[in-house]
Scaffold this motif. Structure first.
Motif, short mmCIF file in Angstrom:
data_model
loop_
_atom_site.label_atom_id
_atom_site.label_comp_id
_atom_site.label_asym_id
_atom_site.label_seq_id
_atom_site.Cartn_x
_atom_site.Cartn_y
_atom_site.Cartn_z
N LYS A 1 77.76 -9.05 26.16
CA LYS A 1 76.81 -9.12 25.04
C LYS A 1 75.81 -7.96 25.10
O LYS A 1 75.54 -7.32 24.08
CB LYS A 1 76.09 -10.46 25.06
N LYS B 1 80.83 -17.97 20.71
CA LYS B 1 79.83 -18.21 19.66
C LYS B 1 78.43 -17.82 20.14
O LYS B 1 77.61 -17.36 19.35
CB LYS B 1 79.85 -19.69 19.24
N GLU C 1 76.24 -15.45 17.90
CA GLU C 1 75.00 -15.97 17.34
C GLU C 1 73.77 -15.20 17.78
O GLU C 1 72.69 -15.36 17.20
CB GLU C 1 74.85 -17.45 17.70
N ALA C 2 73.93 -14.35 18.79
CA ALA C 2 72.81 -13.50 19.18
C ALA C 2 72.46 -12.52 18.06
O ALA C 2 71.33 -12.04 17.97
CB ALA C 2 73.15 -12.73 20.46
N TYR C 3 73.43 -12.25 17.19
CA TYR C 3 73.20 -11.37 16.03
C TYR C 3 73.28 -12.15 14.72
O TYR C 3 72.41 -12.02 13.85
CB TYR C 3 74.22 -10.23 16.03
N ILE C 4 74.33 -12.96 14.58
CA ILE C 4 74.49 -13.74 13.35
C ILE C 4 73.64 -15.00 13.48
O ILE C 4 74.11 -16.06 13.86
CB ILE C 4 75.98 -14.09 13.10
N ASP C 5 72.36 -14.85 13.18
CA ASP C 5 71.40 -15.95 13.35
C ASP C 5 71.50 -16.94 12.18
O ASP C 5 72.37 -16.81 11.31
CB ASP C 5 69.99 -15.41 13.51
N ASP C 6 70.60 -17.91 12.16
CA ASP C 6 70.64 -18.95 11.12
C ASP C 6 70.56 -18.36 9.71
O ASP C 6 71.26 -18.79 8.80
CB ASP C 6 69.50 -19.95 11.32
N ASP C 7 69.69 -17.36 9.54
CA ASP C 7 69.51 -16.77 8.21
C ASP C 7 70.77 -16.04 7.75
O ASP C 7 71.20 -16.22 6.60
CB ASP C 7 68.32 -15.80 8.21
N ARG D 1 73.80 -16.47 8.89
CA ARG D 1 74.88 -17.45 8.74
C ARG D 1 74.76 -18.19 7.41
O ARG D 1 75.77 -18.44 6.74
CB ARG D 1 74.85 -18.45 9.90
N ARG D 2 73.55 -18.48 7.00
CA ARG D 2 73.33 -19.14 5.70
C ARG D 2 73.74 -18.20 4.56
O ARG D 2 74.35 -18.63 3.58
CB ARG D 2 71.86 -19.54 5.57
#
Length: 382
Positions: free
Chosen positions: A139, A308, A312-318, A320-321
């Motif tokens: 990572k 994942k 997810e370290a880059y593709i955060d909640d925002d 991903r939404r």
């Protein structure tokens, strides 16, 4: 091979609950409301008449935007660049190289497949701490490459659309090319991803995530093998880990289910493509007990948890939404929740997972030693 690992299975209750809610809704009305809530909602607002000042330039350091008449940043005192001149992420060529240093530097397969090394691989007991360190190092290396890509190409993330953000991140790990023929949405082989740019941007995004997950599993296995043999990572090691993940249907199932589960984290439920996974699963029917197939899927699930974590370290909640909203906007077909019955909600506890990796590598390493000609073909492609 994996039957004894059943004692280490643990259920992912959150994933199971989500799938059950979709497979067995209390009423069609509830399901319809749930789907509608996830639809992209367009805000309506009144436009007022006003003069619009076009901002056509930006500062490559602080990213402040300026009008056409300006030439230098007031804060940074550097020359401004045109927003229209920003390089397309698609045109950026990358050749990421992940380094692992060790005491040994193998230059051919004969040096690797010695009786001593085979015994070392068979006897090695991987520790959870070491495994997590390997994942974290991969990572960190990717994020250093990502930062370098941004700086060397004067990119501004805020100017990138959703696809380009995911594409740039993917290029921090692997080379990405495009294809315009065939039915497959994308492929991964020898540290190179190909995606079909005839597809919608949302499908290209989920395809990138799926194929990138294949790379990450290969990379994890390569570095684990380097740690076992105390050697530097090179094309010979990559060829061996590629062989191990592809020579048997059960290992291909693990690899495919891992990528499928990782992709599912960023895809709207009901739209996942199960075709490649189903094809492998059917090839195992009658040859391998259902219990062992389920454990293999649980191994893939467990790998995906760590993969994942990297994504997810880059593709955060925002982000991903944003991906899911884009997917819903571009894909108007009704979701198919029936295929969710194929999902496996089990993963392995740490001890069982470390044993599983040991079994995959020890058996695969020995089989690889008997297939050197195939390994030579693979090695030429790295």
């Amino acid at each position: 091979m994996f039957r004894k690992l059943s004692d280490y299975l643990v259920e992912d209750t959150e994933k199971r609950q989500v799938i059950n809610d979709l497979l067995f809704p209390e009423s069609e009305c509830k399901l319809s409301r749930k789907f509608i809530r996830n639809e992209l909602i367009l805000n309506e607002f009144d436009m007022c008449e006003c003069d619009v000042i076009a901002l056509t330039k930006y500062c490559p350091q602080c990213h402040r935007e300026y009008r056409e008449v300006e030439n230098f940043c007031l804060d940074c005192a550097v020359k401004l660049k045109r927003i229209s001149d920003i390089i397309s992420v698609r045109d950026i060529k990358t050749h990421p190289h992940f380094i692992f240093n060790g005491s040994n530097s193998f230059r051919d397969f004969d040096e690797i497949f010695t009786p001593e090394n085979i015994e070392t691989v068979n006897a090695y007991k991987l520790k959870v701490k070491d495994y997590k360190g390997i994942v974290n190092d991969i990572k960190k290396s990717a994020f250093l490459e990502f930062d370098s890509l941004i700086k060397s190409n004067d990119l501004v993330l805020d100017y990138l659309d959703i696809l380009d953000k995911v594409l740039l991140f993917s290029k921090s790990f692997v080379e990405v090319d495009y294809k315009s023929f065939g039915q497959e949405l994308g492929t991964f082989s020898f540290d190179r991803i190909e995606i079909d740019d005839r597809q919608t941007s949302s499908l290209q995004i989920t395809t990138l995530i799926h194929e990138l997950s294949h790379f990450l599993l290969k990379e994890i296995m390569s570095v684990v093998l380097c740690r076992i043999l105390d050697c530097e990572k090179n094309s010979f090691i990559d060829a061996i880990s590629t062989f191990i993940l592809t020579y048997s249907p059960i290992n291909r199932l693990i690899d495919e289910y891992s990528a499928h589960s990782a992709e599912g984290r960023f895809t709207v439920y009901g739209y996942q493509d199960y075709s490649s996974f189903i094809q492998i699963q059917k090839s195992l029917e009658g040859e391998i007990p259902a219990e062992e197939i389920n454990i293999a899927m649980a191994i893939g699930n467990t790998f995906s948890i760590y993969i994942k974590g990297i994504l997810e370290a880059y593709i955060d909640d925002d982000l991903r939404r944003e991906i899911k909203d884009l997917f819903l906007m571009q894909n108007r077909e009704a979701p198919n929740y029936e295929m969710l019955a194929l999902e496996n909600c089990n993963s392995l506890k740490n001890r069982g997972f470390m044993q599983a990796i040991g079994l995959i590598l020890s058996e695969g390493f020995e089989v690889a030693s008997l297939n050197v000609e195939k390994l030579k073909e693979y090695e030429k492609n790295f």
